[in-house]
Design an enzyme around this catalytic site. Structure first.
Site, short mmCIF file in Angstrom:
data_model
loop_
_atom_site.label_atom_id
_atom_site.label_comp_id
_atom_site.label_asym_id
_atom_site.label_seq_id
_atom_site.Cartn_x
_atom_site.Cartn_y
_atom_site.Cartn_z
N CYS A 180 -47.01 -46.75 -3.05
CA CYS A 180 -47.29 -45.30 -3.73
C CYS A 180 -46.02 -44.46 -3.23
CB CYS A 180 -48.52 -44.68 -3.07
SG CYS A 180 -49.87 -45.17 -3.84
N ASP A 201 -40.45 -56.92 0.45
CA ASP A 201 -40.29 -56.96 1.73
C ASP A 201 -40.90 -58.46 2.28
OD1 ASP A 201 -39.54 -54.22 2.14
OD2 ASP A 201 -41.60 -53.73 1.84
N ASN A 256 -48.59 -59.65 -12.52
CA ASN A 256 -49.86 -60.38 -12.30
C ASN A 256 -50.88 -58.98 -12.21
OD1 ASN A 256 -49.08 -62.76 -11.80
ND2 ASN A 256 -48.55 -62.49 -9.63
N HIS A 304 -52.11 -51.10 -7.33
CA HIS A 304 -50.98 -50.20 -7.79
C HIS A 304 -50.32 -50.76 -8.90
CE1 HIS A 304 -48.42 -46.54 -7.43
NE2 HIS A 304 -47.84 -47.32 -7.97
N HIS A 311 -47.50 -52.53 -11.17
CA HIS A 311 -46.35 -52.87 -10.59
C HIS A 311 -46.06 -54.25 -11.24
CE1 HIS A 311 -48.84 -55.05 -7.99
NE2 HIS A 311 -47.91 -55.85 -7.75
N GLN A 333 -43.05 -57.81 -10.69
CA GLN A 333 -41.98 -58.20 -9.74
C GLN A 333 -41.01 -58.81 -10.74
OE1 GLN A 333 -43.30 -60.80 -6.52
NE2 GLN A 333 -45.32 -60.39 -6.88
N HIS A 372 -39.24 -64.34 -21.26
CA HIS A 372 -38.49 -65.48 -21.36
C HIS A 372 -37.22 -65.20 -22.43
CE1 HIS A 372 -41.36 -68.64 -19.74
NE2 HIS A 372 -40.88 -68.03 -18.67
N HIS A 377 -38.95 -63.79 -25.67
CA HIS A 377 -40.55 -63.51 -25.95
C HIS A 377 -41.09 -63.05 -24.77
CE1 HIS A 377 -39.66 -67.88 -25.20
NE2 HIS A 377 -40.88 -67.92 -24.84
N GLU A 434 -57.78 -80.94 -16.74
CA GLU A 434 -56.43 -80.21 -16.99
C GLU A 434 -55.38 -80.52 -16.18
OE1 GLU A 434 -59.29 -78.40 -17.57
OE2 GLU A 434 -58.94 -77.29 -19.42
#
Ligand code: H2U
Length: 365
Positions: free
Chosen positions: A61, A85, A162, A173, A175, A177, A293, A311, A332
């Site tokens: 924040c 960090d 994510n 929050h 965001h 990466q 990508h 894309h 899978e």
């Protein structure tokens, strides 16, 4: 039995990743009591007090002190970028002596890079679909600035978001990466090869542009969720995740940094619409991992990468309700990915939902 792809199991080929997916639509007749989610614990919430509590303790924040470095975030008003960090990559490893890149069995190379965090908005409770178009413009411009800066030095710049605890997101929050590396990660390496092979085989045609053309002309638009002048959202023919989508520019564009101002505005609009649709699907803050990508960077900036098309991919895990996720386990893990609902069914469901009014705003009216 005559084969009917809407009813019978079949395998579809993913030409971008050179892999197959097993589609099993007949499993949809399994008995299931789907749930409707109670959204009271969702990340985006209109409660101001609740939001203020978050603001004081959340390290992402404005004004917060980040634990590890004791660095204080500025009182930012739009987006804020800082070095992660707890980075997964280090930039200053110089010793290559233990590099085993020529050993066929114990191969290894040094991995150099940087990791950044981009906060999308000062308000911890506001997710992208509920931001204004202006707010989303700041996000896109920040993506482009960070990308452009890192693309000079690194071979691959991975922007990813994510969203939701279910996707392992550690902080509510809003965001994303950015991890930039001095090597091509697997997905990039494979897509570089597959698009190059297609380009050679088809006399300079771009795989994803041919794909869009055929989706628009040959298939009654059955996998298209939404489009505008510049962008299109498709549930790919070879989609793995139940409601996976691919967001692409209609024009041949190699990298995020090549978007014109109008294309950036078109991107804001279509992203907001797609994300509202996603949230409206199960009346929940729809979790996903998404990322961009495009053509590789660094030394690739001096190579011909015309076989690439920019894309974005959205990989949401939910399948039947706000709490029922698809697990990539068993078959899978040991054989190949499998899905039940067909990409055509997923596209139709998303298409039929409003991309203008978020379910929370409907309730408040
Ligand atoms: P995810 O929730 O997508 O994992 O992203 C949060 C990132 O923020 C995570 O990578 C970083 C974490 O390392 N972070 C900091 O850099 N400093 C902090 O004080 C908290 C979180």
């Amino acid at each position: 039995m005559t084969f009917d792809p809407t009813k019978h199991s079949h395998c579809r080929y993913n030409p971008l990743k050179d892999e197959w997916i097993l589609v099993s639509p007949q499993r949809l007749s399994r008995p299931w009591q789907g749930q409707v989610h109670d959204d009271k614990n969702d990340a985006d919430d209109d409660d101001e007090n609740n939001n203020n509590n978050q603001q004081s303790t959340n390290p992402l924040c404005p004004g917060a002190i980040r634990g590890k470095t004791n660095e204080r975030n500025p009182f930012y008003e739009h987006t804020y970028v800082f070095d992660n960090d707890f980075p997964a990559l280090l930039s200053d490893i110089s010793d290559d002596q233990n590099d085993n890149n020529n050993d066929d069995l114990f191969r290894c190379h040094v991995a150099r890079g940087v990791c950044k965090v981009i906060c999308f908005h000062p308000n911890s409770k506001l997710t992208l679909p509920r931001m204004t178009l202006d707010d989303i413009t700041y996000v896109i411009k920040t993506w482009i600035d960070v990308y452009r800066d890192l693309a000079n030095k690194y071979q691959w710049v991975q922007i990813f978001e994510n969203r939701g605890e279910i996707m392992g997101c550690s902080n509510p929050h809003p965001h994303c990466q950015v991890w930039a590396t001095d090597f091509l990660p697997n997905e990039a390496r494979i897509k570089h090869r597959t698009q190059k092979d297609y380009f050679k085989k088809h006399n300079g045609n771009v795989l994803l542009l041919d794909y869009i053309k055929r989706e628009l002309n040959d298939f009654k638009k059955e996998r298209i969720v939404i489009d505008n002048e510049y962008w299109i959202v498709i549930v790919p023919y070879w989609a793995t995740w139940p409601y996976e989508t691919m967001l692409l520019p209609k024009r041949h564009i190699l990298r995020l940094s090549d978007l014109t101002n109008d294309e950036q505005i078109g991107l804001c609009q279509i992203m907001k619409q797609l994300l509202i649709k996603y949230d409206n699907l199960f009346n929940t803050s729809f979790p996903y991992s998404m990322g961009w990508h495009g053509a590789p960077t660094g030394s690739f900036n001096n190579e011909d990468c015309s076989h690439w098309q920019l894309h974005a991919l959205y990989y949401p895990p939910l399948v039947r309700s706000a709490t029922i996720k698809k697990f990539m386990v068993g078959y899978e893990m040991l054989a190949q990915a499998q899905r039940d609902i067909t990409p055509e069914y997923a596209a139709q469901s998303l298409r039929n939902l409003s991309g203008e009014i978020h379910y929370k705003d409907k309730k408040n009216k």
